[in-house]
Design an enzyme around this catalytic site. Structure first.
Site, PDB file in Angstrom:
ATOM      1  N   GLN A  88       0.823  -1.202   0.000  1.00  0.00           N
ATOM      2  CA  GLN A  88       0.000   0.000   0.000  1.00  0.00           C
ATOM      3  C   GLN A  88       0.861   1.258   0.000  1.00  0.00           C
ATOM      4  O   GLN A  88       2.094   1.212   0.131  1.00  0.00           O
ATOM      5  CB  GLN A  88      -0.912  -0.003   1.234  1.00  0.00           C
ATOM      6  CG  GLN A  88      -0.163  -0.161   2.549  1.00  0.00           C
ATOM      7  CD  GLN A  88      -1.084  -0.442   3.723  1.00  0.00           C
ATOM      8  OE1 GLN A  88      -1.193   0.376   4.632  1.00  0.00           O
ATOM      9  NE2 GLN A  88      -1.742  -1.615   3.702  1.00  0.00           N
ATOM     10  N   HIS A  90       0.402   5.746   1.113  1.00  0.00           N
ATOM     11  CA  HIS A  90      -0.453   6.790   1.685  1.00  0.00           C
ATOM     12  C   HIS A  90      -0.142   8.123   1.017  1.00  0.00           C
ATOM     13  O   HIS A  90       1.011   8.411   0.698  1.00  0.00           O
ATOM     14  CB  HIS A  90      -0.230   6.917   3.193  1.00  0.00           C
ATOM     15  CG  HIS A  90      -0.369   5.624   3.927  1.00  0.00           C
ATOM     16  ND1 HIS A  90      -1.528   4.896   3.929  1.00  0.00           N
ATOM     17  CD2 HIS A  90       0.528   4.922   4.666  1.00  0.00           C
ATOM     18  CE1 HIS A  90      -1.348   3.798   4.658  1.00  0.00           C
ATOM     19  NE2 HIS A  90      -0.109   3.795   5.105  1.00  0.00           N
ATOM     20  N   GLU A 107       4.390   7.876   8.716  1.00  0.00           N
ATOM     21  CA  GLU A 107       4.333   6.989   9.879  1.00  0.00           C
ATOM     22  C   GLU A 107       5.711   6.433  10.219  1.00  0.00           C
ATOM     23  O   GLU A 107       6.668   6.584   9.448  1.00  0.00           O
ATOM     24  CB  GLU A 107       3.365   5.837   9.608  1.00  0.00           C
ATOM     25  CG  GLU A 107       3.748   4.983   8.409  1.00  0.00           C
ATOM     26  CD  GLU A 107       2.645   4.026   7.990  1.00  0.00           C
ATOM     27  OE1 GLU A 107       2.045   3.390   8.859  1.00  0.00           O
ATOM     28  OE2 GLU A 107       2.395   3.905   6.767  1.00  0.00           O
ATOM     29  N   HIS A 165       4.834   0.359   0.695  1.00  0.00           N
ATOM     30  CA  HIS A 165       5.300  -0.455   1.823  1.00  0.00           C
ATOM     31  C   HIS A 165       4.306  -1.561   2.151  1.00  0.00           C
ATOM     32  O   HIS A 165       3.163  -1.552   1.679  1.00  0.00           O
ATOM     33  CB  HIS A 165       5.494   0.423   3.065  1.00  0.00           C
ATOM     34  CG  HIS A 165       4.214   1.078   3.527  1.00  0.00           C
ATOM     35  ND1 HIS A 165       3.759   2.271   2.999  1.00  0.00           N
ATOM     36  CD2 HIS A 165       3.280   0.711   4.441  1.00  0.00           C
ATOM     37  CE1 HIS A 165       2.623   2.601   3.588  1.00  0.00           C
ATOM     38  NE2 HIS A 165       2.305   1.663   4.462  1.00  0.00           N
ATOM     39  N   ARG A 185      -4.514   0.727  -1.434  1.00  0.00           N
ATOM     40  CA  ARG A 185      -3.956  -0.618  -1.648  1.00  0.00           C
ATOM     41  C   ARG A 185      -3.531  -0.770  -3.102  1.00  0.00           C
ATOM     42  O   ARG A 185      -4.274  -0.457  -4.023  1.00  0.00           O
ATOM     43  CB  ARG A 185      -4.985  -1.700  -1.321  1.00  0.00           C
ATOM     44  CG  ARG A 185      -5.326  -1.822   0.141  1.00  0.00           C
ATOM     45  CD  ARG A 185      -6.066  -3.131   0.419  1.00  0.00           C
ATOM     46  NE  ARG A 185      -6.752  -3.076   1.700  1.00  0.00           N
ATOM     47  CZ  ARG A 185      -8.023  -2.807   1.856  1.00  0.00           C
ATOM     48  NH1 ARG A 185      -8.773  -2.587   0.792  1.00  0.00           N
ATOM     49  NH2 ARG A 185      -8.571  -2.767   3.050  1.00  0.00           N
TER      50      ARG A 185
END
Length: 533
Positions: A88, A90, A107, A165, A185
């Site tokens: 996926q 972001h 993150e 990642h 995804r």
């Protein structure tokens, strides 16, 4: 206030039982994939005493640094991957706010535990193109182009928005992330959801936001009084605290502290905790004591700045937080002989170097503050005159802003030093401070009744150019006058007087120290000669 948090628990098809068996997280499901420990997100609010934490804390208790954000910036999870998570990516804030009315997602992962051979996919092995990425997705060979990192307990990985990642099976992870639940995804191994349908993919969106450049992992090496900083951005700063007996944590009005125990047990201000427990400590002046043994992750929201000290020989720079802590520092030659634009380019290059050392992007820092020798028009960002750099009327702020894309503020270097001492150093708590800086020249800074005194054209505190010897008998100064303090008390003056003494005393030990060459004399020569007898 210290709140012990009740998490929101999530059951997904890839989750296992370690959050239940190891940390006591229970919601009646056979498996739990995620435990949202600290969450202000509508999709899973953490709570205290049955009420959402977001409804219990005030704006002041969150801290003044959070005023920079439209949304609460942070979300903390525990993740148990019994099976592989999807590959996926972001989006960034810019994309997410425009298309999803949400923050993007940067993150970090702290590996609490991992099965033998478990690992993660993180970024591309080599630069990719969009067409090559499309081909890899269609051929179901995407993972062949990604870095695979075998992981072990205690490691940390930082994942900027846009990095493709996946968490592999067998990983138990603490994730500190932006407050976002947006995931695009790219590939999901052909799995079906609980209703027997293929899980939704977001290939087109993913390709649009994916960073296609080669990914190089760059672990941080930053230590503080509390422990090791393992993840840093404007959204969260995470410190790993190795608890052994007792640790005192100073609080401030800038930010709350989120604490999550990843191993061991102990007590925080009378409240017991074990592995997997989380606490929210509100912002405010004071101190808390944590006792016990184990590892704790502390997450907070700090403001970061680039600090530059522009000298005649070197440009020194650091990344500094809102408490005055220097995370990283470095220096490069000024090269003033190459002209003002070359010096500005070197400032931008040093800024890139220290941002990379700190693991930060330019967008993570508030701005760049710079101390510059000479007469400074700080309002306009112009060096009116600098004898050390041989500049007149150079708009350095504008030039460095163009190169770094950061807001830039400048002031005389000694004035900046005085401000630093009043805010964070020896003058803290004092309304009136006078500071003298010694180096190539002599500078001065004055804070009067809590305000920086710059005077006419920024030269009001140029104490180094106060005359201490009147008339033609005074030593010549670089400013063009005679008898200035700088002509007697600077490193330049010391070297001049050392050379004069060597010429007057051919028997001096200083000649030996300089290999019989007077041009080798420096600021240390006289002191080394004294020690040599």
């Amino acid at each position: 206030m210290i709140y012990k948090l009740t998490p929101a628990l999530k059951s997904y098809i890839w989750g296992g039982r370690r959050l239940i068996e190891r940390f006591g997280k229970k919601n009646g499901e056979e498996t739990i994939a995620e435990s949202w420990e600290l969450s202000f997100h509508k999709d899973g609010l953490s709570s205290v005493g049955g009420a959402p934490l977001s409804e219990k804390v005030s704006t002041e208790e969150l801290g003044v640094n959070l005023r920079d954000f439209e949304f609460f910036p942070m979300l903390i999870k525990l993740i148990d991957a019994k099976n592989d998570l999807s590959v996926q990516v972001h989006p960034s804030d810019e994309v997410a706010l425009k298309t999803e009315n949400s923050l993007g997602k940067t993150e970090m992962w702290y590996i609490i535990d991992a099965d033998e051979g478990a690992g993660i996919y993180l970024g591309f092995k080599n630069d990719m193109t969009k067409s090559a990425l499309c081909e890899a997705i269609k051929a179901e060979k995407l993972t062949e182009h990604l870095n695979f990192y075998p992981v072990k307990a205690g490691e940390c990985y930082f994942i900027p928005a846009g990095t493709v990642h996946a968490i592999g099976a067998g990983c138990l992870i603490a994730e500190i992330q932006q407050n976002s639940n947006i995931t695009y995804r790219v590939y999901d191994y052909g799995r079906l959801d609980k209703d027997g349908n293929p899980r939704q993919l977001h290939v087109e969106k993913a390709i649009a936001v994916a960073d296609l450049s080669r990914y190089d992992r760059k672990p941080l090496n930053i230590s503080t009084e509390y422990g090791e900083i393992i993840g840093v951005s404007k959204y969260f700063t995470t410190t790993k605290i190795k608890l052994d007996e007792k640790k005192k944590i100073k609080l401030d009005n800038g930010t709350f502290r989120a604490l999550i125990s990843v191993s061991g047990e102990g007590e925080i201000e009378g409240q017991n905790f074990g592995a997997g427990d989380s606490f929210f400590v509100t912002a405010g002046e004071g101190e808390i004591t944590i006792s016990g043994k184990g590892d704790i992750l502390m997450a907070e929201v700090r403001r970061y700045y680039v600090g530059i000290d522009l000298g005649g020989t070197f440009i020194k720079g650091g990344i500094v937080d809102d408490l005055g802590n220097i995370l990283v520092s470095d220096k490069i030659p000024t090269e003033s002989d190459k002209g003002a634009d070359a010096v500005a380019a070197n400032i931008a290059r040093l800024t890139d170097i220290i941002l990379e050392k700190a693991g930060l992007e330019a967008s993570d820092v508030v701005g760049l503050g710079m101390g510059v020798p000479g007469m400074i028009n700080s309002r306009e960002g112009i060096v009116t005159y600098s004898n050390n750099l041989n500049w007149r009327d150079f708009a350095i702020s504008k030039r460095v802003e163009e190169l770094t894309k950061l807001p830039v503020r400048i002031a005389n270097d000694a004035n900046v030093a005085a401000l630093g001492e009043v805010k964070f150093g020896g003058g803290r708590g004092m309304d009136t401070v006078i500071m003298i800086t010694l180096g190539t020249g002599v500078g001065g800074g004055m804070v009067l009744d809590g305000k920086l005194f710059e005077g006419n054209m920024g030269a009001g505190a140029e104490l180094g150019h106060s005359a201490i010897v009147a008339g033609e008998e005074g030593e010549p100064c670089t400013c063009g006058r005679r008898g200035c303090l700088e002509a007697y008390a600077s490193a330049t003056a010391l070297i001049r007087d050392t050379k004069r003494a060597m010429e007057t005393h051919p028997e001096s030990k200083m000649w030996e120290l300089c290999d019989r060459k007077i041009e080798n004399a420096g600021g240390r020569t006289a002191f080394d000669g004294m020690r040599a007898g």
